[in-house]
Design a protein around this motif. Sequence first.
Motif, PDB file in Angstrom:
ATOM      1  N   UNK A  82       2.845   8.700  -1.655  1.00 48.31           N
ATOM      2  CA  UNK A  82       4.078   8.063  -1.197  1.00 48.31           C
ATOM      3  C   UNK A  82       4.072   6.573  -1.514  1.00 48.31           C
ATOM      4  N   UNK A  83       2.919   5.948  -1.351  1.00 53.06           N
ATOM      5  CA  UNK A  83       2.810   4.516  -1.643  1.00 53.06           C
ATOM      6  C   UNK A  83       2.982   4.269  -3.136  1.00 53.06           C
ATOM      7  N   UNK A  84       2.283   5.056  -3.952  1.00 49.43           N
ATOM      8  CA  UNK A  84       2.393   4.905  -5.405  1.00 49.43           C
ATOM      9  C   UNK A  84       3.824   5.156  -5.859  1.00 49.43           C
ATOM     10  N   UNK A 126       6.120   2.578  -7.958  1.00 50.20           N
ATOM     11  CA  UNK A 126       6.669   2.982  -9.247  1.00 50.20           C
ATOM     12  C   UNK A 126       8.190   2.881  -9.253  1.00 50.20           C
ATOM     13  N   UNK A 127       8.809   3.126  -8.101  1.00 52.01           N
ATOM     14  CA  UNK A 127      10.262   2.992  -7.999  1.00 52.01           C
ATOM     15  C   UNK A 127      10.697   1.554  -8.254  1.00 52.01           C
ATOM     16  N   UNK A 128       9.968   0.613  -7.663  1.00 60.17           N
ATOM     17  CA  UNK A 128      10.274  -0.806  -7.912  1.00 60.17           C
ATOM     18  C   UNK A 128      10.073  -1.133  -9.383  1.00 60.17           C
ATOM     19  N   UNK A 129       8.999  -0.609  -9.980  1.00 64.97           N
ATOM     20  CA  UNK A 129       8.749  -0.866 -11.395  1.00 64.97           C
ATOM     21  C   UNK A 129       9.833  -0.292 -12.286  1.00 64.97           C
ATOM     22  N   UNK A 132      12.946  -3.914  -0.636  1.00 64.77           N
ATOM     23  CA  UNK A 132      12.258  -2.631  -0.426  1.00 64.77           C
ATOM     24  C   UNK A 132      11.171  -2.777   0.630  1.00 64.77           C
ATOM     25  N   UNK A 133      10.313  -3.783   0.449  1.00 58.88           N
ATOM     26  CA  UNK A 133       9.207  -3.977   1.399  1.00 58.88           C
ATOM     27  C   UNK A 133       9.739  -4.300   2.788  1.00 58.88           C
ATOM     28  N   UNK A 188      10.590   6.938 -13.157  1.00 67.28           N
ATOM     29  CA  UNK A 188      11.510   6.289 -12.223  1.00 67.28           C
ATOM     30  C   UNK A 188      12.598   5.519 -12.957  1.00 67.28           C
ATOM     31  N   UNK A 189      12.265   4.940 -14.117  1.00 67.31           N
ATOM     32  CA  UNK A 189      13.301   4.266 -14.907  1.00 67.31           C
ATOM     33  C   UNK A 189      14.387   5.253 -15.320  1.00 67.31           C
TER      34      UNK A 189
END
Length: 339
Positions: free
Chosen positions: A129-131, A135-138, A179-180, A230-231
């Motif tokens: 979930x963290x990764x 990755x979503x932000x990236x 997000x954070x 995710x992109x």
Amino acid sequence: MPSTGSAKWWARLRVPLIVLAALALAAFGLHGRFPDPRDFLRAFTGANYWWVALAVVLQVVSLGAFAWQQRQIFRAFGVRVGARFTMSVTLARTAVSISMPVGSAVSAGYAARQYVRAGASKEIAAASMIVSGLASIGGLALLYVGVGAAVLSRDPHLLAGPQPLIVIGGLVLLTAGAVVGGRLLMRRPAESGAERPQAFLRRVLASAREAWQAGAALRAREWVVSVLYYAVNWLTDLLCLVATCHAVGLPVGITTLAGIYLGVQIVRQVPLTPGGVGVIDTALVAGLTAAGATAATAAAAVVIYRLISCWLLLPAGGVAALFLRREITAPPARTAPIS
């Protein structure tokens, strides 16, 4: 220190107050932009159904990219899950996310429990979930860079200064901060007002440590693949909005639509209302009308987009949740400890 009575009062009225605030924000944002009901119905019913069908396909691809990214992450952690199982979890958790005030946190917990059923350990499920969030932000950052490159290609004179890079970098940082911040706001605050700054700092440091430990377990190639998935997820959702705008004949270019979409993503990350009701819709309609669309066509495009990307996913997610509940045996899995 706040009394127990005031805490109970806030717990009871928190959701209604948030909803009222969202409605007030929507009314303020749409003041002077409310379309004539007849014009809206004419634009909505007169939409080009081929473009609407394309929008549906793009949204399916967006969900599929998200599901496949989840499979890739779990494979990297040594857990094998089936495509049908992963897509069902994706649909169910999406329905949870858009139907509750803090849906993102609840949906992540729901997905983690389902993957534990599939054979993952609790530690691997939490790390995934963290990764996935990182990755979503990236992936969104890649979309920012792509749109920025498209703008620069249309107007090369902007390359004369560092402003474009500063703007893109600022948007990426602002989105990451949203997000954070949104995730931290979902957690229970400290009981004492004097302890809140320290508690907030501890939560930030704990989140950073968890993200570092989870990320260290993956190779660079696996990170790149996750970000690319995710992109695709973000890009196809954007193209879904573009298709719905074309369906009602909006005279707005794709670069402008991309700018509106990426701007809305910053607001979207803060869980003010379930599914961003009122907030996302207001921001999209306001952005489209500011770009030259009429109120009726802008509202019709946003309603179609939200039907496809939000409201129709609720029954689909419900069906997926029933499928997951009726699964007697979990898919075969192979787990490996996080290094």
